[in-house]
Enzyme design. Structure first.
Site, short mmCIF file in Angstrom:
data_model
loop_
_atom_site.label_atom_id
_atom_site.label_comp_id
_atom_site.label_asym_id
_atom_site.label_seq_id
_atom_site.Cartn_x
_atom_site.Cartn_y
_atom_site.Cartn_z
CG LEU A 32 9.53 -17.38 -3.99
CD1 LEU A 32 9.31 -17.16 -2.47
CD2 LEU A 32 9.86 -15.76 -4.38
CG ASP A 88 -1.99 0.78 1.22
OD1 ASP A 88 -2.23 1.55 0.00
OD2 ASP A 88 -2.79 1.02 2.03
N GLY A 89 0.24 2.33 -0.68
CA GLY A 89 0.99 3.62 -0.44
C GLY A 89 1.59 4.22 -1.90
NE ARG A 131 -4.11 6.89 -7.39
CZ ARG A 131 -4.05 6.56 -6.19
NH1 ARG A 131 -3.91 7.63 -5.26
NH2 ARG A 131 -4.38 5.37 -5.75
NE ARG A 157 -3.14 -1.76 4.54
CZ ARG A 157 -4.52 -1.88 4.02
NH1 ARG A 157 -5.41 -2.46 4.38
NH2 ARG A 157 -4.94 -0.63 3.18
CD1 TRP A 161 -12.86 -5.68 -9.43
CD2 TRP A 161 -11.99 -4.77 -11.51
NE1 TRP A 161 -12.31 -6.57 -10.35
CE2 TRP A 161 -11.73 -6.31 -11.38
CE3 TRP A 161 -11.72 -4.07 -12.76
CZ2 TRP A 161 -11.01 -6.77 -12.29
CZ3 TRP A 161 -11.00 -4.83 -13.67
CH2 TRP A 161 -10.59 -6.26 -13.55
CG HIS A 183 -0.19 2.04 -9.36
ND1 HIS A 183 -0.41 1.66 -8.18
CD2 HIS A 183 -1.42 2.65 -9.82
CE1 HIS A 183 -1.67 2.16 -7.70
NE2 HIS A 183 -2.01 2.71 -8.71
CD GLU A 235 2.55 -13.15 15.96
OE1 GLU A 235 2.60 -12.05 16.03
OE2 GLU A 235 2.09 -14.02 16.70
C1 FPP Z 1 -1.73 0.40 -3.37
O1 FPP Z 1 -1.20 1.60 -3.53
C2 FPP Z 1 -1.30 -0.51 -4.28
C3 FPP Z 1 -2.19 -1.09 -5.40
C4 FPP Z 1 -3.64 -1.04 -5.19
C5 FPP Z 1 -1.57 -1.96 -6.44
C6 FPP Z 1 -0.60 -2.73 -6.18
C7 FPP Z 1 0.25 -3.07 -7.07
C8 FPP Z 1 1.63 -2.79 -7.32
C9 FPP Z 1 2.46 -2.79 -6.09
C10 FPP Z 1 2.20 -2.73 -8.55
C11 FPP Z 1 2.27 -4.07 -9.41
C12 FPP Z 1 2.23 -5.49 -8.36
C13 FPP Z 1 3.06 -6.45 -9.13
C14 FPP Z 1 2.94 -7.47 -8.08
C15 FPP Z 1 3.78 -6.29 -10.23
P1 FPP Z 1 -2.53 2.69 -3.63
O2 FPP Z 1 -2.49 3.11 -4.88
O3 FPP Z 1 -3.72 2.25 -2.81
O4 FPP Z 1 -1.52 3.97 -2.69
P2 FPP Z 1 -2.33 5.20 -2.00
O5 FPP Z 1 -3.29 4.36 -0.76
O6 FPP Z 1 -1.26 5.84 -1.30
O7 FPP Z 1 -3.35 6.00 -2.76
#
Ligand code: FPP
Length: 269
Positions: free
Chosen positions: A156, A44-45, A57, A213, A94, A61, A232
């Site tokens: 893995l 997240d983040g 944004r 997280r 979505w 990603h 945990e």
């Molecule tokens: C949360 O950050 C992240 C996601 C919803 C997407 C997770 C995807 C990736 C880390 C990239 C691709 C993954 C792989 C395995 C190749 P957020 O957009 O919710 O961040 P925010 O809370 O700061 O808005």
């Protein structure tokens, strides 16, 4: 892998471990204490990481995908972890703007297509938790291809949670079990925890020992709710794109320092 941050280890790993400023020694110590079998991560983040830099944004990603790549390489390589689950896209994601959803689908497609050769040669087995049917056809195809091509690997197990939601997974399991009851294959009185565990996407992998997280949020957000009964939890303020091997080691060290009792009491010395 990122270069080890000289001199930062005491700060990172705290008490309870003989500290050295070189990562290989630290990894060895952590391995000796016993690695968790399965680590699962809510990445997240990404959005906040991008916002802090005045970037869109999507750039967050993109950087998040690089962090995922770095972690997979480290976990399966130097560290020798057996199971790693990454929450890449939830059933709730979505609801994001169409442009962001499309970008994430393309990013995941590119990631799987570009990394498959490395996964294959490095012994990474790709498995997926989630409903693939709603994903773009090309992504579905590439995911299935990655699953097939790496099926014999075992260094893995990389479980990608993709269009995954824990409640939806449990509903699906209930339907499967109900169908078996209706067809007379299962006696309702014989339904137990194992019946449910073995009807989940994760039936082939152990429950996570540790869920991480990032980004300061302290929720499970519909992630592995059944499987996390005794897991945990490690919450970090680090935004996902900045999360590196050093912090994974810190999370595992903290996990190792905890006393897992699984609801029982401490044994008398
Ligand atoms: C949360 O950050 C992240 C996601 C919803 C997407 C997770 C995807 C990736 C880390 C990239 C691709 C993954 C792989 C395995 C190749 P957020 O957009 O919710 O961040 P925010 O809370 O700061 O808005």
């Amino acid at each position: 892998m990122e270069p080890a941050r000289e001199g930062k280890f005491e700060e990172f790993y705290g008490e309870g471990l003989v500290l050295h400023s070189d990562m290989p020694t630290l990894i060895e110590q952590i391995r000796e204490r016993g690695l968790p079998q399965h680590v699962a991560v809510i990445m997240d983040g990404n959005g906040r990481w991008a916002k802090k830099r005045d970037l869109p944004r999507t750039a967050g990603h993109q950087a998040g995908a690089q962090a995922a790549e770095r972690l997979i390489r480290f976990a399966g390589g130097q560290l020798g972890l057996r199971h790693l689950t990454l929450y890449a896209f939830s059933t709730e994601n979505w609801a994001r703007p169409a442009g962001e959803v499309d970008f994430l689908m393309e990013l995941l497609d590119r990631f799987i297509s570009e990394k498959i050769a490395e996964f294959e040669s490095e012994g990474v087995r790709v498995v997926v938790s989630g409903d693939l049917a709603r994903l773009p056809a090309a992504l579905q195809q590439h995911v299935r291809n990655a699953i097939e091509r790496t099926a014999e690997n075992s260094t893995l197990i990389l479980n990608v949670a993709l269009n995954y939601g824990s409640r939806q997974e449990i509903v699906r399991a209930c339907r499967m079990i109900a169908e078996h009851v209706a067809s007379g294959k299962i006696d309702p009185a014989k339904i137990d925890e194992h019946t449910i565990s073995s009807s989940l996407y994760t039936s082939e992998i152990p429950d996570p020992d540790l869920i991480i997280r990032t980004s300061g949020e302290m929720r499970l957000s519909n992630f592995l709710l059944w499987q996390a009964a005794y897991t945990e939890l490690y919450f970090s303020d680090t935004l996902w794109p900045d999360f590196g091997p050093d912090e994974l080691l810190r999370a595992i060290t903290q996990y190792q320092d905890r006393n897992r009792r699984f609801g029982a009491v401490e044994e008398m010395e």
